[in-house]
Design a protein around this motif. Structure first.
Motif, PDB file in Angstrom:
ATOM      1  N   UNK A  25      27.043  39.183 -58.594  1.00 50.71           N
ATOM      2  CA  UNK A  25      25.900  38.377 -58.301  1.00 50.71           C
ATOM      3  C   UNK A  25      25.229  38.498 -56.799  1.00 50.71           C
ATOM      4  N   UNK A  26      25.658  39.660 -56.241  1.00 52.37           N
ATOM      5  CA  UNK A  26      25.388  39.743 -54.727  1.00 52.37           C
ATOM      6  C   UNK A  26      24.041  40.197 -54.859  1.00 52.37           C
ATOM      7  N   UNK A  27      23.225  39.783 -54.006  1.00 53.46           N
ATOM      8  CA  UNK A  27      21.700  40.298 -53.793  1.00 53.46           C
ATOM      9  C   UNK A  27      21.831  41.787 -53.205  1.00 53.46           C
ATOM     10  N   UNK A  28      20.745  42.527 -53.422  1.00 60.46           N
ATOM     11  CA  UNK A  28      20.789  43.871 -52.930  1.00 60.46           C
ATOM     12  C   UNK A  28      20.391  43.647 -51.319  1.00 60.46           C
ATOM     13  N   UNK A  29      20.694  44.675 -50.571  1.00 64.27           N
ATOM     14  CA  UNK A  29      20.377  44.772 -49.216  1.00 64.27           C
ATOM     15  C   UNK A  29      19.390  45.821 -48.949  1.00 64.27           C
ATOM     16  N   UNK A  30      18.317  45.479 -48.287  1.00 72.20           N
ATOM     17  CA  UNK A  30      17.128  46.588 -47.914  1.00 72.20           C
ATOM     18  C   UNK A  30      17.555  46.964 -46.437  1.00 72.20           C
ATOM     19  N   UNK A  31      17.662  48.294 -46.406  1.00 72.22           N
ATOM     20  CA  UNK A  31      18.104  49.023 -45.230  1.00 72.22           C
ATOM     21  C   UNK A  31      16.846  50.129 -44.705  1.00 72.22           C
ATOM     22  N   UNK A  32      16.570  50.168 -43.495  1.00 70.27           N
ATOM     23  CA  UNK A  32      15.871  51.230 -42.809  1.00 70.27           C
ATOM     24  C   UNK A  32      14.230  50.936 -42.910  1.00 70.27           C
ATOM     25  N   UNK A  33      13.553  52.057 -42.969  1.00 73.13           N
ATOM     26  CA  UNK A  33      12.020  51.955 -42.826  1.00 73.13           C
ATOM     27  C   UNK A  33      11.538  52.374 -44.162  1.00 73.13           C
ATOM     28  N   UNK A  34      10.914  51.377 -45.076  1.00 70.94           N
ATOM     29  CA  UNK A  34      10.158  51.803 -46.127  1.00 70.94           C
ATOM     30  C   UNK A  34       8.975  52.080 -46.003  1.00 70.94           C
ATOM     31  N   UNK A  35       8.646  53.472 -46.227  1.00 71.01           N
ATOM     32  CA  UNK A  35       7.420  54.201 -46.227  1.00 71.01           C
ATOM     33  C   UNK A  35       6.420  54.131 -47.497  1.00 71.01           C
ATOM     34  N   UNK A  36       5.605  53.512 -47.659  1.00 69.06           N
ATOM     35  CA  UNK A  36       4.731  53.361 -48.787  1.00 69.06           C
ATOM     36  C   UNK A  36       3.983  54.569 -49.049  1.00 69.06           C
ATOM     37  N   UNK A  37       3.602  55.176 -50.249  1.00 69.45           N
ATOM     38  CA  UNK A  37       2.494  56.029 -50.520  1.00 69.45           C
ATOM     39  C   UNK A  37       1.257  55.897 -49.790  1.00 69.45           C
ATOM     40  N   UNK A  41      -0.884  58.188 -47.268  1.00 67.09           N
ATOM     41  CA  UNK A  41      -2.085  58.890 -47.467  1.00 67.09           C
ATOM     42  C   UNK A  41      -3.188  58.583 -46.274  1.00 67.09           C
ATOM     43  N   UNK A  42      -2.601  57.713 -45.189  1.00 68.16           N
ATOM     44  CA  UNK A  42      -3.239  57.541 -44.191  1.00 68.16           C
ATOM     45  C   UNK A  42      -3.091  58.768 -43.121  1.00 68.16           C
ATOM     46  N   UNK A  49      -1.479  62.876 -35.368  1.00 62.73           N
ATOM     47  CA  UNK A  49      -0.525  63.356 -34.383  1.00 62.73           C
ATOM     48  C   UNK A  49       0.918  62.532 -34.433  1.00 62.73           C
ATOM     49  N   UNK A  50       1.899  62.593 -33.604  1.00 65.72           N
ATOM     50  CA  UNK A  50       3.085  61.989 -33.687  1.00 65.72           C
ATOM     51  C   UNK A  50       2.685  60.500 -33.145  1.00 65.72           C
ATOM     52  N   UNK A  51       1.800  60.365 -32.338  1.00 70.53           N
ATOM     53  CA  UNK A  51       1.428  59.071 -32.034  1.00 70.53           C
ATOM     54  C   UNK A  51       0.807  58.102 -32.935  1.00 70.53           C
ATOM     55  N   UNK A  52      -0.106  59.079 -33.884  1.00 69.69           N
ATOM     56  CA  UNK A  52      -0.587  58.403 -35.147  1.00 69.69           C
ATOM     57  C   UNK A  52       0.094  57.833 -35.981  1.00 69.69           C
ATOM     58  N   UNK A  53       1.341  58.725 -36.291  1.00 73.09           N
ATOM     59  CA  UNK A  53       2.621  58.403 -37.125  1.00 73.09           C
ATOM     60  C   UNK A  53       3.393  57.495 -36.704  1.00 73.09           C
ATOM     61  N   UNK A  54       3.699  57.352 -35.531  1.00 71.56           N
ATOM     62  CA  UNK A  54       4.459  56.197 -34.822  1.00 71.56           C
ATOM     63  C   UNK A  54       3.614  54.900 -34.991  1.00 71.56           C
ATOM     64  N   UNK A  55       2.581  54.825 -34.487  1.00 73.76           N
ATOM     65  CA  UNK A  55       1.669  53.661 -34.637  1.00 73.76           C
ATOM     66  C   UNK A  55       1.490  53.011 -36.161  1.00 73.76           C
ATOM     67  N   UNK A  56       1.498  53.767 -37.147  1.00 71.69           N
ATOM     68  CA  UNK A  56       1.546  53.674 -38.508  1.00 71.69           C
ATOM     69  C   UNK A  56       2.571  53.116 -39.143  1.00 71.69           C
ATOM     70  N   UNK A 107       4.529  66.678 -44.981  1.00 75.11           N
ATOM     71  CA  UNK A 107       5.265  65.741 -45.284  1.00 75.11           C
ATOM     72  C   UNK A 107       6.115  66.001 -46.710  1.00 75.11           C
ATOM     73  N   UNK A 108       7.267  65.734 -46.521  1.00 78.49           N
ATOM     74  CA  UNK A 108       8.111  65.907 -47.665  1.00 78.49           C
ATOM     75  C   UNK A 108       8.891  64.624 -48.100  1.00 78.49           C
ATOM     76  N   UNK A 109       9.150  64.344 -49.306  1.00 80.24           N
ATOM     77  CA  UNK A 109       9.954  63.088 -49.679  1.00 80.24           C
ATOM     78  C   UNK A 109      10.983  63.494 -50.538  1.00 80.24           C
ATOM     79  N   UNK A 110      12.209  63.146 -50.317  1.00 79.12           N
ATOM     80  CA  UNK A 110      13.470  63.234 -50.831  1.00 79.12           C
ATOM     81  C   UNK A 110      13.958  61.762 -51.348  1.00 79.12           C
TER      82      UNK A 110
END
Length: 178
Positions: A25-37, A41-42, A49-56, A107-110
């Motif tokens: 019954x262990x709860x799942x652990x969420x790790x890392x940076x979840x990036x939504x669609x 799209x932004x 730029x890299x600055x835009x990506x890091x700010x978002x 942008x690629x997703x795996x």
């Protein structure tokens, strides 16, 4: 009519069985940076730029070692399996590719299914002196304990002890600091 009281043995067995239930019954652990669609799209290839990506999205999980222009954002959902080992249930990787000027090119997703299984090599690294026998393993470490570290560390340990009024105080080449 009153029910019969639980016996001590029944109570003890129930208490021993309860910790085992936590494995299932262990709860799942969420790790890392979840990036939504929506966040992806932004970002617009050729404009953002890299600055835009890091700010978002925040800083990347890691920047690829052989190509600094690829930023990877990794998120995982893990859960404890039987035997207290952690298993990855879901994984999502977003790779942002930039040009040398820091402008987003693609942008690629795996997913977990895109991962490559790598088998561990069963070979062992050879050790100088060959393979130790039973007697060497049994008494091989006798006399090799050195609380001050390796031989190269003894001089630094002696000089630090001399500052505390240790046995090295007043020795040639040592400074007492007073």
């Amino acid at each position: 009519m009153r029910p019969a009281p639980l016996t001590l043995t029944t109570l003890l067995c129930a208490m021993l069985a309860l910790p085992g239930c936590a494995v299932f019954s262990d709860a799942p652990h969420y790790r890392g940076i979840a990036v939504s669609q929506h966040d992806l799209n932004e970002l617009t290839p050729g404009i953002s730029s890299q600055t835009d990506a890091q700010a978002l999205l925040g800083p990347p999980t890691f920047v690829e070692q052989f190509d600094n222009n690829n930023w990877d954002y990794v998120s995982q959902v893990t859960k404890i399996r039987i035997g207290q080992t952690e298993g990855v249930k879901q994984q999502h990787v977003v790779v942002l590719s930039f040009d040398n000027n820091g402008i987003l090119q693609g942008v690629s997703q795996k997913d977990l299914k895109d991962g490559v299984r790598v088998a561990m090599d069963g070979a062992q690294t050879p050790v100088p002196g060959g393979k130790p026998g039973f007697l060497r393993q049994l008494i091989g470490g006798v006399g090799s304990y050195n609380p001050l570290g390796s031989a190269s560390d003894t001089s630094s340990a002696r000089s630090s002890a001399s500052g505390l009024g240790g046995a090295g105080a007043g020795a040639p080449g040592s400074s007492s600091g007073f």
